[in-house]
Scaffold this motif. Structure first.
Motif, short mmCIF file in Angstrom:
data_model
loop_
_atom_site.label_atom_id
_atom_site.label_comp_id
_atom_site.label_asym_id
_atom_site.label_seq_id
_atom_site.Cartn_x
_atom_site.Cartn_y
_atom_site.Cartn_z
N ASP A 1 47.92 -8.00 5.91
CA ASP A 1 47.33 -8.53 4.68
C ASP A 1 47.55 -7.61 3.48
OD1 ASP A 1 46.44 -10.77 5.99
OD2 ASP A 1 44.43 -9.98 6.37
N VAL A 2 47.42 -6.30 3.70
CA VAL A 2 47.59 -5.36 2.58
C VAL A 2 49.01 -5.43 2.03
CG1 VAL A 2 47.57 -2.92 1.91
CG2 VAL A 2 45.78 -3.81 3.41
N ASN A 3 49.99 -5.48 2.92
CA ASN A 3 51.39 -5.59 2.49
C ASN A 3 51.64 -6.91 1.77
OD1 ASN A 3 54.17 -4.69 2.41
ND2 ASN A 3 54.59 -6.23 3.96
N ASN A 4 51.02 -7.98 2.25
CA ASN A 4 51.19 -9.29 1.59
C ASN A 4 50.60 -9.28 0.19
OD1 ASN A 4 52.41 -10.28 3.89
ND2 ASN A 4 50.55 -11.17 4.73
N ILE A 5 49.42 -8.66 0.04
CA ILE A 5 48.80 -8.59 -1.28
C ILE A 5 49.65 -7.75 -2.22
CG2 ILE A 5 46.77 -7.79 -2.56
CD1 ILE A 5 45.12 -8.39 -0.03
N TYR A 6 50.17 -6.63 -1.69
CA TYR A 6 51.05 -5.77 -2.50
C TYR A 6 52.24 -6.56 -3.03
CZ TYR A 6 55.41 -3.09 -2.78
OH TYR A 6 56.64 -2.63 -3.14
N ARG A 7 52.86 -7.36 -2.18
CA ARG A 7 54.02 -8.14 -2.62
C ARG A 7 53.63 -9.19 -3.64
NH1 ARG A 7 57.61 -9.34 2.82
NH2 ARG A 7 58.58 -7.29 2.98
N ASP A 8 52.45 -9.78 -3.45
CA ASP A 8 51.98 -10.77 -4.42
C ASP A 8 51.74 -10.13 -5.78
OD1 ASP A 8 52.16 -12.77 -2.56
OD2 ASP A 8 50.04 -12.68 -1.98
N ILE A 9 51.20 -8.91 -5.77
CA ILE A 9 50.96 -8.20 -7.04
C ILE A 9 52.30 -7.93 -7.73
CG2 ILE A 9 50.15 -6.03 -8.06
CD1 ILE A 9 48.00 -5.95 -5.87
N LEU B 1 45.86 -8.60 -13.18
CA LEU B 1 46.51 -7.54 -12.42
C LEU B 1 45.50 -6.54 -11.87
CD1 LEU B 1 49.82 -6.60 -14.27
CD2 LEU B 1 49.56 -7.18 -11.86
N ARG B 2 44.54 -6.17 -12.70
CA ARG B 2 43.56 -5.17 -12.25
C ARG B 2 42.69 -5.73 -11.12
NH1 ARG B 2 40.47 -0.89 -16.09
NH2 ARG B 2 42.49 -1.09 -17.12
N LEU B 3 42.31 -6.98 -11.22
CA LEU B 3 41.54 -7.62 -10.14
C LEU B 3 42.36 -7.67 -8.85
CD1 LEU B 3 39.89 -10.56 -12.11
CD2 LEU B 3 38.70 -8.64 -11.04
N SER B 4 43.67 -7.90 -8.99
CA SER B 4 44.54 -7.93 -7.81
C SER B 4 44.64 -6.56 -7.17
CB SER B 4 45.94 -8.43 -8.22
OG SER B 4 45.88 -9.70 -8.80
N LEU B 5 44.71 -5.51 -7.99
CA LEU B 5 44.74 -4.15 -7.45
C LEU B 5 43.46 -3.84 -6.69
CD1 LEU B 5 46.27 -2.32 -10.56
CD2 LEU B 5 47.40 -2.69 -8.35
N ARG B 6 42.34 -4.28 -7.24
CA ARG B 6 41.07 -4.07 -6.54
C ARG B 6 41.06 -4.81 -5.20
NH1 ARG B 6 34.98 -5.73 -8.68
NH2 ARG B 6 33.95 -5.43 -6.66
N LEU B 7 41.59 -6.03 -5.18
CA LEU B 7 41.65 -6.80 -3.93
C LEU B 7 42.47 -6.05 -2.87
CD1 LEU B 7 41.13 -9.44 -2.36
CD2 LEU B 7 43.22 -10.35 -3.38
N ALA B 8 43.59 -5.47 -3.28
CA ALA B 8 44.43 -4.73 -2.35
C ALA B 8 43.69 -3.54 -1.76
CB ALA B 8 45.71 -4.27 -3.04
N VAL B 9 42.99 -2.78 -2.62
CA VAL B 9 42.27 -1.59 -2.16
C VAL B 9 41.09 -1.98 -1.27
CG1 VAL B 9 41.02 0.46 -2.90
CG2 VAL B 9 42.95 -0.33 -4.21
N GLU B 10 40.39 -3.05 -1.62
CA GLU B 10 39.25 -3.47 -0.80
C GLU B 10 39.70 -3.88 0.60
OE1 GLU B 10 37.39 -6.47 -3.17
OE2 GLU B 10 36.01 -5.05 -4.12
N ASN B 11 40.83 -4.58 0.70
CA ASN B 11 41.35 -4.96 2.01
C ASN B 11 41.78 -3.73 2.81
OD1 ASN B 11 42.02 -8.08 2.77
ND2 ASN B 11 41.73 -7.81 0.56
N ALA B 12 42.43 -2.80 2.12
CA ALA B 12 42.85 -1.57 2.78
C ALA B 12 41.65 -0.78 3.27
CB ALA B 12 43.70 -0.72 1.84
N CYS B 13 40.60 -0.73 2.45
CA CYS B 13 39.37 -0.03 2.81
C CYS B 13 38.74 -0.65 4.06
CB CYS B 13 38.40 -0.08 1.64
SG CYS B 13 36.75 0.55 2.02
N GLU B 14 38.70 -1.98 4.09
CA GLU B 14 38.11 -2.69 5.23
C GLU B 14 38.89 -2.42 6.50
OE1 GLU B 14 37.06 -7.28 6.57
OE2 GLU B 14 37.49 -6.82 4.48
#
Length: 488
Positions: A365-373, A395-408
């Motif tokens: 999921d983290v890699n997929n979000i990164y590519r979407d960003i 863009l900033r909301l998307s960056l937060r989404l990536a970090v939150e998924n990585a954190c989880e």
């Protein structure tokens, strides 16, 4: 060879589920066998039940039944039989409310629940096993069932994608061969050729479902250059455009072209060899005449050299006298040009790439979000003239989404702990210029979490483009620390 089976139509209540079904551990009774099947298949049971109810059973695929302990046991088709029994008696799923409710909803639709099923019956489990094994053990060197590839599925559904049509056309013309095609990932070809800018570069057009390729030579070069490469190199429109331009600038040739070159080279060598022999045989005859010609030529060259030097000296003096006039004229022209440029609506810039550079992350999921960003930022770069300044907030909301998924996925209790734990190590990977860029935009260990929350709670404050890009630099390295590939 006499048949060891018979074809027969049986009612559902005549057949029992195989309590030794290889799909799961042995069951003690029929109710337990149904419960285990529901647990194993979950919502897939509802999908299959609905298809059976609306379309009937597959007439080309009989249930394989064998006789055991006086019962007719379902050796192959236990999922279908479970669905049939649930459609007949939904309360068999009473321990699974979602499944029971789903079955009752299916029965409200316009369909029929079959109560009979076509079967092939064997006298024992051993006699049935050969045919069960053929259905469930894969290719088996060709005797088993072979699944269709995505390309074959598309052909069956008559969905001829741009990539598939392009490869078919080039193979038909002899510009690609089967080995080339094996080294090309069809979905990657589709992604690249679907970008509008790439279609313009390669003159690709479409009428209904049929694509036309206006420049087969350039198309061939691009696909040959794409062989063996991953989707990352063409993942976004900007990357795809750059990839195509790079491919077209290179001297890429297929095997047919290479063969022609080899033949031409061989011919030239043969001709040169023959010429040398002919020249050698006539050398003695030409030496006397050649001497006179050489002397004459030498005299002419000396005179020519002297004349050129005189002319050069004269020219330099003339040029020197007019230099100031030329420079003055040139300066005025440059100033006029600059004025014209300053009136242009927008000058093209070299934008800072999101995350600073491409990341190599583990699949998920983290890699997929990164590519979407990346794709979102690429869209921004191409269309920023038509977008509002608020787009940076997305863009900033998307960056937060990536970090939150990585954190989880990293099992950290809070986002702030995840960031602070990995910030210092991530920052070490940045260049001096990138670290300076972070400092200028106030992106620090203690402020990063707050800056990410700004995107959700303060819409206008998140419009700072440079700060968003600075955030992406450190986040990219944090993601690399926790989710980077081992060989990255």
């Amino acid at each position: 060879m006499s048949k060891k089976y018979k074809l027969e139509t049986l009612t559902i209540d005549q057949i029992v589920l195989d309590e030794s079904n290889p799909r799961f551990a042995p069951a003690d009774n029929q109710i337990e066998a149904i419960n285990i099947m529901i647990q194993d298949q979950d919502s897939k049971i509802l999908v299959l039940s609905e298809d059976i109810y609306l379309n009937g059973l597959n007439p080309s695929n009989r249930l394989i039944i064998f006789k055991e302990n006086g019962e007719l046991v379902d050796g192959d088709g236990n999922r279908r039989l479970t669905c049939l029994k649930l459609l007949e008696t939904p309360t068999l799923a009473k321990g699974y409310p979602k499944i029971e409710k789903g079955i009752n909803n299916i029965l409200k639709k316009d369909g029929i629940a079959p109560f009979e099923v076509d079967c092939v019956i064997f006298n024992s489990r051993d006699e049935a096993n050969h045919w069960i094994r053929l259905n469930h053990s894969g290719v088996q060197e060709g005797k088993g069932q072979i699944s269709w590839s995505s390309e074959q599925k598309n052909r069956f559904e008559n969905r001829h994608s741009v990539g598939l049509q392009a490869m078919d056309e080039l193979i038909k013309k002899g510009l690609l061969n089967d080995n080339d095609k094996k080294e090309l990932n069809k979905s990657t070809v589709d992604r690249l050729l679907n970008f509008s800018s790439v279609k313009k570069l390669l003159l690709i057009s479409k009428v209904k479902d049929i694509y036309t390729f206006g420049n087969l030579k350039n198309l061939t070069k691009v696909l040959l250059y794409l062989k063996g490469k991953s989707v990352d190199v063409v993942y976004t429109a900007a990357k795809g455009d750059l990839f195509v331009r790079e491919a077209l600038s290179k001297n890429i040739e297929n095997e047919n072209s290479s063969t022609e070159q080899d033949e031409n080279s061989s011919t030239e060598q043969d001709e040169n060899s023959s010429t040398e022999q002919d020249e050698s045989s006539s050398t003695e005859q030409d030496e006397s005449s050649s001497t006179e010609q050489d002397e004459s030529s030498s005299t002419e060259q000396d005179e020519s050299s002297s004349t050129e030097q005189d002319e050069s000296s004269s020219t330099e003096q003339d040029e020197s006298s007019s230099t100031e006039q030329d420079e003055s004229s040139s300066t005025e022209q440059d100033e006029n040009n600059n004025k014209k440029k300053s009136k242009s609506r927008r000058t093209k810039e070299n934008p800072i790439p999101i995350f600073g550079k491409p990341l190599i992350l583990k699949a998920g999921d983290v890699n997929n979000i990164y590519r979407d960003i990346e794709a979102i930022y690429d869209y921004y770069i191409e269309n920023r003239e038509n977008l509002s300044s608020n787009f940076m907030n997305i863009l900033r909301l998307s960056l937060r989404l990536a970090v939150e998924n990585a954190c989880e996925e990293s099992e950290e209790t809070t986002l702030d702990k995840y960031i602070k734990k990995n910030f210092d190590l991530a920052k070490k990977a940045l260049s001096r210029e990138e670290k300076t860029f972070l400092n200028i935009n106030n992106v620090e260990k203690d402020s990063l979490t707050k800056l990410l929350h700004v995107g959700a709670h303060n819409y206008k404050a998140a419009q700072n483009k440079d700060q968003t890009l600075a955030i992406s630099l450190i986040i990219g390295q944090i993601l690399t620390v926790t989710h980077g590939k081992d060989d990255a």
